[in-house]
Design a protein around this motif. Structure first.
Motif, PDB file in Angstrom:
ATOM      1  N   ILE A 103       0.957  -0.875   0.295  1.00 16.54           N
ATOM      2  CA  ILE A 103      -0.087   0.213   0.164  1.00 16.54           C
ATOM      3  C   ILE A 103       0.928   1.118  -0.095  1.00 16.54           C
ATOM      4  O   ILE A 103       0.516   2.369  -0.853  1.00 16.54           O
ATOM      5  N   ILE A 104       1.719   1.157   0.437  1.00 13.51           N
ATOM      6  CA  ILE A 104       3.144   2.266   1.196  1.00 13.51           C
ATOM      7  C   ILE A 104       4.013   2.260  -0.816  1.00 13.51           C
ATOM      8  O   ILE A 104       3.325   3.359  -1.315  1.00 13.51           O
ATOM      9  N   ASN A 105       4.050   1.478  -1.220  1.00 15.27           N
ATOM     10  CA  ASN A 105       4.524   1.408  -2.777  1.00 15.27           C
ATOM     11  C   ASN A 105       3.476   2.097  -3.494  1.00 15.27           C
ATOM     12  O   ASN A 105       4.127   2.993  -4.515  1.00 15.27           O
ATOM     13  N   GLN A 106       1.887   1.591  -4.066  1.00 17.36           N
ATOM     14  CA  GLN A 106       0.809   2.096  -3.956  1.00 17.36           C
ATOM     15  C   GLN A 106       1.179   3.392  -4.021  1.00 17.36           C
ATOM     16  O   GLN A 106       1.059   4.673  -5.087  1.00 17.36           O
ATOM     17  N   LEU A 107       1.095   4.384  -2.706  1.00 22.61           N
ATOM     18  CA  LEU A 107       0.639   5.309  -2.754  1.00 22.61           C
ATOM     19  C   LEU A 107       1.961   7.105  -2.933  1.00 22.61           C
ATOM     20  O   LEU A 107       1.846   7.466  -4.211  1.00 22.61           O
ATOM     21  N   VAL A 108       2.723   6.298  -3.232  1.00 26.47           N
ATOM     22  CA  VAL A 108       4.504   7.007  -3.359  1.00 26.47           C
ATOM     23  C   VAL A 108       4.108   6.708  -5.390  1.00 26.47           C
ATOM     24  O   VAL A 108       4.691   7.878  -5.416  1.00 26.47           O
ATOM     25  N   ALA A 109       4.101   5.738  -5.411  1.00 25.75           N
ATOM     26  CA  ALA A 109       4.017   5.263  -7.153  1.00 25.75           C
ATOM     27  C   ALA A 109       2.934   6.691  -7.087  1.00 25.75           C
ATOM     28  O   ALA A 109       3.138   7.388  -8.502  1.00 25.75           O
ATOM     29  N   GLU A 110       1.749   7.223  -7.073  1.00 26.29           N
ATOM     30  CA  GLU A 110       0.973   7.931  -6.949  1.00 26.29           C
ATOM     31  C   GLU A 110       1.327   8.927  -7.253  1.00 26.29           C
ATOM     32  O   GLU A 110       0.748  10.086  -7.064  1.00 26.29           O
ATOM     33  N   GLY A 111       2.331   9.662  -7.011  1.00 27.30           N
ATOM     34  CA  GLY A 111       4.031  10.742  -6.341  1.00 27.30           C
ATOM     35  C   GLY A 111       3.018  11.463  -4.883  1.00 27.30           C
ATOM     36  O   GLY A 111       3.540  12.696  -4.730  1.00 27.30           O
ATOM     37  N   LYS A 112       3.013  10.489  -4.635  1.00 28.04           N
ATOM     38  CA  LYS A 112       2.478  11.273  -2.615  1.00 28.04           C
ATOM     39  C   LYS A 112       3.950  10.747  -1.983  1.00 28.04           C
ATOM     40  O   LYS A 112       4.526  10.558  -2.325  1.00 28.04           O
TER      41      LYS A 112
END
Length: 517
Positions: A451-460
């Motif tokens: 989930i964390i990786n997904q969030l930063v992949a979205e630019g967060k």
């Protein structure tokens, strides 16, 4: 052959909509340390609650045979009379009472009219000496750290003539030093007093270190029992039993695409809310970029949580000074609501105390931080609230029969997912995660890392505070090291090692001592 002190046979326990324990069997020999491991929701705590009488006889099927006799416990006091004492993950100590008062609360020394304080304090001293706690018996619980509070709980258990000590996640809130000291104490009590212990823990390196046997529980059933010196006790072997497959990599791979600075904190100072002259965050300067996982490492008490909460709408501290810039613009985040409006979110380490409303359903908790999105003219659209909760349940793979279920009935890992869902639904640009995987199993940890990786992949941007160095090293792009309120080091992930992080901490502590001299 050693005597079998405890046998739990064919234990089955059902809650509405879910079978928590399905024909579970457990044997514990006298004088051994027996570990229970399994994913969150596997049934470990439920099994111990059956044993200790939290779930009374008649509310489950199966038999408890203790010291050769079939037992029917209807309350905790019944199991304690037999010498079975449980220490729960949330310590049952009263902050504004002394150590001695807490140790004999409900088990007072004296008569019906008057407490014998002399006997209370001398007995407390006797058991504190056994566990190696030097504090005065008159010290208030609030004035000692969590590690020492755990020792008080063990001393309290010994004062009840415990023969079987059950510890539920005893090191989840402790740093590595305090954790090792606690485990060494269990080994000492086993050797010197022949004390039998059952320990529930997600820290598999600690389990391997302290346990004589490990019983793996998966989905409410006993899978296997491993014996030290006979079976493979490695972490990878234990994980295979827990999740039913090899987990070759603890941390999911991620391609790093770091962008512009999203938030910068300059010259940040925070004072303790009660001790107004005590500075807990001292002239801190940090920044985080879009698409970056920024780690903040440090020992317990370093000031990491205080820093995070003070940034998040000044929800902790007094006399706060310094500047915050978001996307290059100076902002005043004087309240939690203003922090949320500026795209900031804080996922607390205390999910049960501050993060979730345990008596409310999953659907209510999921939308709490962004009620505007599910309401019209202050009236909540129940259909929209329900569909949002279901959407996040599916996204985060939260295990629950329905989003109508109260959060308090979920396992720790699933509670953590609801807490993450709550803040993800607020759609923050910068997410501060404070000990996001504390007290949860390796399988649930892996899902949260994804989930964390997904969030930063979205630019967060994600700021991750963790006491587990492998987690910091495995997940972060850049790491700040904090000690005694100050930032004492900064490392790129490619250069970071556990040794370098600890060196920063120890050097800063040494420098402080030299300055005092």
């Amino acid at each position: 052959m050693k005597k079998i002190l405890l046998e739990m046979k064919n234990i089955t326990k059902t809650f509405p909509g879910v079978k928590a324990l399905d024909n579970v069997n457990l044997q514990v020999e006298e004088g051994e340390i027996h570990a229970l491991v399994g994913e969150n929701g596997a049934g470990k705590s439920t099994l111990m609650n059956v044993l200790s009488g939290v779930y009374p006889y008649g509310s489950y099927e199966g038999d408890i045979i203790y010291d050769g006799k079939v037992c029917q416990f209807n309350a905790i006091k019944d199991s304690e009379e037999k010498g079975i004492v449980i220490i729960h993950q949330e310590l049952a100590l009263i902050p504004y009472m002394t150590i001695a008062e807490n140790m004999f609360l409900g088990n007072e020394r004296g008569n019906k009219v008057k407490i014998n304080w002399s006997e209370t304090n001398s007995l407390a001293r006797k058991y504190l000496d056994i566990v190696g706690l030097k504090e005065s018996t008159q010290t208030l619980i609030k004035d000692i750290g969590v590690g020492k509070q755990q020792l008080v709980e063990i001393a309290k258990a010994l004062s009840k003539d415990a023969n079987l000590l059950i510890l539920d996640e005893p090191t989840s809130s402790l740093n590595e030093t305090d954790s090792r000291a606690l485990l060494d104490l269990l080994l000492k009590l086993k050797k010197e007093r022949n004390l039998t212990s059952i320990i529930i823990s997600h820290k598999l390196n600690e389990v391997s270190y302290v346990a004589d046997k490990i019983t793996v529980i998966r989905d409410g059933s006993t899978i296997e029992t491993l014996t030290k010196g006979v079976d493979d006790f490695s972490e990878s072997r234990i994980i295979k039993g827990m999740v039913g497959r090899e987990l070759s990599d603890r941390f999911p791979k991620r391609e790093s695409h770091v962008g512009e600075v999203s938030m910068e904190v300059k010259n940040w100072n925070v004072y303790h809310p009660l001790h107004k002259d005590r500075k807990v965050v001292d002239d801190v300067n940090i920044y985080v970029r879009k698409g970056e996982v920024l780690g903040i490492s440090g020992l317990m008490g370093a000031g990491r949580t205080e820093l995070a909460m003070s940034i998040f709408g000044k929800s902790y501290g007094e006399n706060i000074s310094g500047e915050i810039y978001i996307n290059g613009q100076k902002v005043n985040l004087n309240t939690v609501s203003s922090a949320i409006k500026h795209g900031l979110a804080y996922v607390t380490e205390d999910r049960k105390g501050n993060g979730l409303i345990l008596s409310n359903p999953i659907k209510t908790n999921t939308t709490l931080a962004n009620l505007e999105a599910v309401s019209s003219k202050t009236v909540i659209d129940k259909h929209k609230e329900y569909s949002v909760a279901v959407d996040y349940k599916d996204k985060l793979k939260t295990k629950c029969p329905t989003v109508e279920q109260n959060v308090g009935n979920l396992s720790g890992g699933n509670q953590q997912k609801v807490l993450l869902a709550k803040w993800m639904f607020a759609d923050p640009e910068i997410l501060i995660l404070d000990e996001p995987t504390r007290g949860i199993d390796v399988g649930a940890k892996y899902e949260i890392y994804c989930i964390i990786n997904q969030l930063v992949a979205e630019g967060k941007s994600v700021i991750m505070i963790s006491s587990e160095l492998p987690e910091i090293l495995g997940m972060c792009d850049r790491i700040y090291v904090m000690n005694e309120g100050k930032m004492v080091g900064e490392l790129d992930a490619k250069d970071a090692t556990q040794e370098k992080i600890m060196t920063y901490i120890l050097q800063s502590a040494g420098n402080k001592e030299e300055n005092h001299e």
